[in-house]
Each structure stands twice: as C-alpha cells, then as structure tokens.
Design an enzyme around this catalytic site. Sequence first.
Site, short mmCIF file in Angstrom:
data_model
loop_
_atom_site.label_atom_id
_atom_site.label_comp_id
_atom_site.label_asym_id
_atom_site.label_seq_id
_atom_site.Cartn_x
_atom_site.Cartn_y
_atom_site.Cartn_z
N HIS A 12 0.96 -1.29 0.09
CA HIS A 12 0.02 -0.10 0.00
C HIS A 12 0.73 1.19 0.05
O HIS A 12 1.84 1.25 0.40
CB HIS A 12 -0.85 0.11 1.16
CG HIS A 12 -0.16 0.02 2.40
ND1 HIS A 12 0.52 1.35 3.09
CD2 HIS A 12 0.10 -0.89 3.37
CE1 HIS A 12 0.96 0.63 4.21
NE2 HIS A 12 0.87 -0.34 4.33
N GLU A 47 -2.29 -6.80 7.54
CA GLU A 47 -0.76 -6.65 7.99
C GLU A 47 -0.76 -7.43 9.30
O GLU A 47 -1.85 -7.96 10.13
CB GLU A 47 -0.39 -5.18 8.37
CG GLU A 47 0.99 -4.94 9.15
CD GLU A 47 2.14 -5.61 8.01
OE1 GLU A 47 2.07 -6.55 7.92
OE2 GLU A 47 3.00 -4.60 7.65
#
Length: 228
Positions: free
Chosen positions: A11, A85
């Site tokens: 990202h 994550e």
Amino acid sequence: MTARTVVLLRHGRTAYNATMRLQGQVDIPLDEVGRWQAEQGATALATSHRAARVVSSDLERAADTAAAYAELMGLPVETDPRLRERSFGQWEGLTQDEIVDRWPQEYATWRRGGEPRGVDAETKAEVAARTTAAVRDHADLLDGDECLVVVSHGAAISLAITGLLDLDATAWRGISGMHNVHWSHLHRSAPGAVPGWRLVAHNVGAGYPLDRWQAGPHADLEPEPKSA
C-alpha cells in the site's frame, strides 16, 4: 487451473509511515503522498501486469491503493481480511523509542528476528499461514495464463513470499522489506516442481528515485522567491 503470475503490491504511505509509527492492523488512510504513490504506481504496474482479478486486504490503506490500479483494469476490488498486516498487539501506533522504553528486552528480541512475547503480537508463522493460504486460494480461481494482483502490507507480503517459497517463516529472513507501492512478482512453477512458486522480481516500483518517491507530488516545486 491456477494463475501463472501473482503480483504482491504494498500500500501507499500513511501518516504512521511518515512518522515511523508501527501500524500493524490499525486502520488509517493514505496521506497525500500515499494517494499520489498509489496513482503513479498503478500506472507503472499496468504497463507490465494486467490483472484478471484484484484482491486486497480490507484495511483502508490497502483497499484504496488497490482501487487506483483496479480502476485502470476496469475491475472491482475484492477484499480478504487474511491479507491484513501482521498484528503487533500493544505495540501498534507506537514509535520505536516508545517501544524500546517500555519493552526493551522484547524489542531487542524482535530486532534479532525472534518473536516478541507478552505484547499480543501475531507470530510470523501465523501470518505466513494466513497470507499464503489467501494468495493460493485466490490464485486457484484463475486460469493458467492469468495474473492475480494482491494488495497487502510490508510484513504480510514478506511472510507470504516466504510461505509461497516453502521456507520457514519463523527462522528465514532472506526477504528485504518493501517500499510503499512497490511490488513483487512470483511465477507458478511447473507441475510437481518444488517450491510451487518462484520469485521473479522483488521491491519493484514506478522508477522514481527513492528520495523523490518518499517526498511526494510537490517535491519538484521550487519555493517562491522572497521579496527584498
């Protein structure tokens, strides 16, 4: 059948990235630089990889990065929480100095590649298992000549690659971290080959010098001259 090519894309930048805070699964948006990185990276990635499916972590920073690329492909973004994550538990949102001050021994263990105990963090093996399973599941839905683009996070991608290469996620540390909106490219091995995937490229970006990439869209603007 399964996808022949998998691209793992990190990202764009967030305020936590900019201030060196450990993000984990805190759901915060892209900042201005991150949105610019997502747009520039999407254009660059589209020149080399045209996805048949785009799958993302359900955290906002990943989903919005995925959307910039998916729009160019005319595809929707599918989300999967298994691509989040790594959770760092009590450390999330803290700076390195704050962590060292409160958990000096646990931090030292983490920096050596060990598992920080007593802070509610996921283990590397747990993250590798869920991310690898997610990538394989989504890849299996595509035909052999198609490409899957997966948008996720730094530690999650490193551990997914480790898992896809059939390496020990707990002990092996041979994958470097990735910059924001950089990607890795894996190719399916021949049937019966071990491991089932091969790493073709790692930490590839849009071609900007790293300092320019981290500075963002206004880095080239010259300051206005001051009046005498």
